[in-house]
Design a protein around this motif. Structure first.
Motif, PDB file in Angstrom:
ATOM      1  N   VAL A 285       0.656  -1.833  -0.317  1.00  0.00           N
ATOM      2  CA  VAL A 285       0.123   0.184   0.192  1.00  0.00           C
ATOM      3  C   VAL A 285       1.152   1.405   0.376  1.00  0.00           C
ATOM      4  O   VAL A 285       0.276   2.309  -1.059  1.00  0.00           O
ATOM      5  N   ALA A 286       2.064   0.888   0.965  1.00  0.00           N
ATOM      6  CA  ALA A 286       3.080   2.245   0.661  1.00  0.00           C
ATOM      7  C   ALA A 286       3.115   2.486  -0.406  1.00  0.00           C
ATOM      8  O   ALA A 286       3.310   3.732  -0.861  1.00  0.00           O
ATOM      9  N   GLY A 287       3.903   1.498  -0.938  1.00  0.00           N
ATOM     10  CA  GLY A 287       4.205   1.842  -2.415  1.00  0.00           C
ATOM     11  C   GLY A 287       3.563   2.344  -3.564  1.00  0.00           C
ATOM     12  O   GLY A 287       3.329   3.143  -4.763  1.00  0.00           O
ATOM     13  N   ILE A 288       2.105   1.755  -3.632  1.00  0.00           N
ATOM     14  CA  ILE A 288       1.417   2.280  -4.143  1.00  0.00           C
ATOM     15  C   ILE A 288       0.784   3.917  -4.137  1.00  0.00           C
ATOM     16  O   ILE A 288       0.835   4.427  -5.198  1.00  0.00           O
ATOM     17  N   VAL A 289       0.297   3.906  -2.870  1.00  0.00           N
ATOM     18  CA  VAL A 289       1.213   5.980  -2.315  1.00  0.00           C
ATOM     19  C   VAL A 289       2.057   6.123  -2.748  1.00  0.00           C
ATOM     20  O   VAL A 289       2.100   8.148  -3.743  1.00  0.00           O
ATOM     21  N   LEU A 290       3.181   6.287  -3.029  1.00  0.00           N
ATOM     22  CA  LEU A 290       4.458   6.990  -2.939  1.00  0.00           C
ATOM     23  C   LEU A 290       4.643   6.868  -4.740  1.00  0.00           C
ATOM     24  O   LEU A 290       5.035   7.317  -5.354  1.00  0.00           O
ATOM     25  N   ASP A 291       4.114   5.428  -5.200  1.00  0.00           N
ATOM     26  CA  ASP A 291       4.144   6.217  -6.572  1.00  0.00           C
ATOM     27  C   ASP A 291       3.388   6.873  -7.166  1.00  0.00           C
ATOM     28  O   ASP A 291       3.577   7.827  -8.055  1.00  0.00           O
ATOM     29  N   THR A 292       2.428   7.187  -6.604  1.00  0.00           N
ATOM     30  CA  THR A 292       1.294   8.438  -6.941  1.00  0.00           C
ATOM     31  C   THR A 292       2.170  10.046  -6.915  1.00  0.00           C
ATOM     32  O   THR A 292       2.014  10.372  -7.670  1.00  0.00           O
ATOM     33  N   LEU A 293       2.927   9.916  -5.985  1.00  0.00           N
ATOM     34  CA  LEU A 293       3.328  11.061  -5.092  1.00  0.00           C
ATOM     35  C   LEU A 293       4.503  11.197  -6.349  1.00  0.00           C
ATOM     36  O   LEU A 293       4.651  12.396  -6.929  1.00  0.00           O
TER      37      LEU A 293
END
Length: 316
Positions: A285-293
């Motif tokens: 989930v952290a990877g998905i959020v950071l990928d968006t950023l």
């Protein structure tokens, strides 16, 4: 950025630390092949006659007190305005004869031109075998992760457009800055061109400032950091998958025991398995959020680059 002018300004940037043996020849060679360019030598706390020799050869000499090649390049990029920038080391390992072709490629519209040593004489001329191994390892890792085909990731011989120089954030302090430049360019889909150049080893008496182990560790740390920042979904996603698989295997073993005995005999293992599954899920989930950023950051970079090019063209 394509520069529509018949008389572009060219700046040759030479970061230097204790290069009194070679700096005079480097400045003279570049003055010969780029007679209209301004040659800047940034002296990074040299204890020898580097600054005096460079000035006598016709270079503009400036001081940079913050030690490290990355710090010097940061100062150069902040201080100097030009249509085209050529960056080269002061150790006389790169041929000045390639500079006009590199300048021409930038004027054609490329953001960065890479002086590719590895396609020519580097592995034959370089007398430091661990550097050869390191170049291959770094090149392979970055090309796989960024789906690229760059031959020379760590060369110190490059040419840049004005837009690249003014929008590139120099974060590294030392020799790892070249790796950072390449990853930054690949991540933001900039226009790169590799020009093979003839590499030659340092002349006798000239001593390399590179520390094979120390600088190698810093380069690998930089790659690790930039992949985490630029490719967060694969980075944290794979970590999450590995941790999650371990948790699943442990939970499965407890489940099999329960299936056979009707009792949960390993509560610590079960608790650990559940925690690992949660940590794996959170990492993904952290990877998905950071990928968006990270994608938003690339969008801002494009807008900043366009604005920089627009302002520059209209202020000429």
């Amino acid at each position: 950025m394509h520069i529509e002018t018949s008389d572009p300004s060219v700046a040759v940037l030479i970061p230097c630390y204790n290069e009194e043996i070679t700096i005079g020849k480097v400045v003279t060679d570049f003055r010969h092949v780029l007679p209209d360019a301004t040659i800047y030598v940034y002296d990074n706390n040299s204890t020898d006659a580097t600054a005096r020799i460079a000035a006598a050869a016709g270079a503009v000499v400036r001081k940079e007190p913050r030690q490290g090649k990355g710090n010097v390049i940061r100062a150069m990029f902040e201080d100097i305005d030009a249509d085209v920038y050529v960056m080269v080391d002061g150790d006389d390992t790169y041929p000045a004869e390639a500079a006009p072709d590199m300048v021409e490629k930038v004027l054609e519209g490329y953001d960065m031109v890479i002086g590719d040593r590895l396609s020519s004489t580097y592995f034959a001329e370089n007398k430091r075998p661990f550097h050869n191994v390191g170049n291959r390892v770094v090149r392979g890792a970055i090309n796989i992760l960024f789906d690229a085909h760059v031959t020379d990731i760590m060369t110190g011989y490059r040419a840049f457009s004005f837009t690249f120089v003014k929008t590139y954030p120099v974060l590294s302090k030392g020799f790892e800055v070249e790796t950072e430049m390449t990853i930054h360019s690949l991540n933001n889909n900039l226009r790169l061109y590799e020009l093979p150049v003839q590499y030659r080893d340092r002349p006798e008496g000239s001593v390399s400032k590179l520390n094979t182990v120390g600088d190698g560790i810093r380069v690998l740390s930089t790659i690790f950091r930039l992949i985490r920042e630029y490719k967060p979904l694969p980075f944290f996603g794979w970590i999450g998958v590995v941790i999650g698989v371990i948790g699943f295997v442990l939970a499965l073993s407890v489940t099999i025991d329960f299936w056979h005995t009707g009792m949960v005999q390993r509560f610590p293992t079960l608790i650990g398995a559940v925690l690992l599954l949660l940590v794996g899920l959170l990492s993904i989930v952290a990877g998905i959020v950071l990928d968006t950023l990270a994608k938003n950051s690339r969008s801002r970079f494009i807008l900043d680059s366009n604005m920089s090019a627009y302002v520059y063209r209209h202020n000429r």
